[in-house]
Design an enzyme around this catalytic site. Sequence first.
Site, short mmCIF file in Angstrom:
data_model
loop_
_atom_site.label_atom_id
_atom_site.label_comp_id
_atom_site.label_asym_id
_atom_site.label_seq_id
_atom_site.Cartn_x
_atom_site.Cartn_y
_atom_site.Cartn_z
N ASP A 42 0.86 -1.09 0.06
CA ASP A 42 -0.12 0.11 0.03
C ASP A 42 0.89 1.13 0.03
O ASP A 42 0.29 2.12 0.00
CB ASP A 42 -0.86 0.15 1.29
CG ASP A 42 -0.42 0.17 2.37
OD1 ASP A 42 0.92 -0.21 2.73
OD2 ASP A 42 -1.07 0.19 3.44
N SER A 43 2.19 1.14 -0.06
CA SER A 43 3.15 2.05 -0.43
C SER A 43 2.56 2.79 -1.79
O SER A 43 3.23 3.79 -1.96
CB SER A 43 4.51 1.81 -0.28
OG SER A 43 4.63 0.59 -1.03
N ASP A 81 -1.56 -6.88 -0.42
CA ASP A 81 -1.60 -5.96 0.94
C ASP A 81 -2.85 -5.59 0.99
O ASP A 81 -3.23 -4.78 0.18
CB ASP A 81 -0.42 -4.86 0.93
CG ASP A 81 0.15 -4.22 2.07
OD1 ASP A 81 -0.21 -4.72 3.20
OD2 ASP A 81 0.80 -3.16 1.98
N LYS A 109 -0.52 -9.99 3.04
CA LYS A 109 0.12 -9.18 4.12
C LYS A 109 -0.93 -8.09 4.84
O LYS A 109 -1.52 -7.43 4.47
CB LYS A 109 1.45 -8.38 3.77
CG LYS A 109 1.96 -7.78 4.83
CD LYS A 109 3.40 -6.96 4.50
CE LYS A 109 3.16 -5.48 3.59
NZ LYS A 109 2.51 -4.63 4.74
N GLU A 111 -1.00 -5.62 8.93
CA GLU A 111 -0.33 -5.01 9.85
C GLU A 111 -0.82 -5.34 11.02
O GLU A 111 -1.99 -5.28 11.28
CB GLU A 111 -0.23 -3.64 9.52
CG GLU A 111 0.57 -2.93 8.31
CD GLU A 111 0.54 -1.65 8.15
OE1 GLU A 111 0.29 -0.90 8.96
OE2 GLU A 111 1.20 -1.04 7.04
N GLU A 172 9.73 -3.66 10.48
CA GLU A 172 10.03 -2.29 9.79
C GLU A 172 10.34 -1.38 11.01
O GLU A 172 9.77 -1.34 12.13
CB GLU A 172 8.70 -1.68 9.15
CG GLU A 172 9.06 -0.48 8.49
CD GLU A 172 7.62 0.00 7.51
OE1 GLU A 172 7.09 -0.87 7.12
OE2 GLU A 172 8.01 1.07 7.24
#
Length: 255
Positions: A42-43, A81, A109, A111, A172
């Site tokens: 999602d960057s 993501d 993925k 978080e 991260e």
Amino acid sequence: MKIKIDKIKSMKGEEKISMLTAYDFPTANIMDGVVDMILVGDSLGMVVLGYENTLRVTMNDMIRHTEAVGRAVKKSLLVGDLPVGSYDNLEDAVENARKLIEAGADCIKIENQHKIARALVKEGMEVMGHIGLTPQTVTDFKVQGKAEEDAEKIIEESKELEKAGCFAIVLECVPLELAKKITEEISIPTIGIGAGIYCDGQVLVMHDILGLFEKFKPKFVKRYANIAEEMRKAFRQYNKEVKEGKFPTDEFSFH
Ligand code: KIV
């Protein structure tokens, strides 16, 4: 042949694992088979869509870009993501994760959120965790886990994600000593970004390593090329030749 999840797991302690982000078909075509895993992260929000952060990225954005990358990727493992707000409860998480799998992702993925990870695994999906600095929820963009209490929390979360059945975890922006401890204490691969050399693998954002994203450069980013400068050069040359009537010559014309 496509790299399998079991292969990624078996690389822990044997061979370092490489992952890069990609968001479009031509880049994914070039990257496929060169790195072990390709993440449609999602960057995307920052490096492709021009947002300040990842918070405006939608499921539709992620589906479209996962599909584009999925059309190219035949060898690397494709990691989808889930964007912010798409896995706030179990039902949404399962439904949206399925959409990314249908779009071409081999695994998902998320978080933090070990309970959501467990639910996805129970539904038969392969899940990659992401802890430390988690851009969807963190308000303070700095190295995480420096204080002992914070480090303990991150270690605990890594163990919960492992228990939940994740096949790997992104770490991260944590001190390399903490990443080393986690890497030694869990049985699944750790993939570091700003987490130092002791992780089982590394991930970086493709635009950062190519020097394509010029807004800022985190300390952990190594630039392997300066593509922005190459592009600027080409654009300038094209502009000059058009203005001077030097393009198109006969070679680029029809008779
Ligand atoms: O979205 C992303 O690109 C990521 C990586 C930085 C791990 O989550």
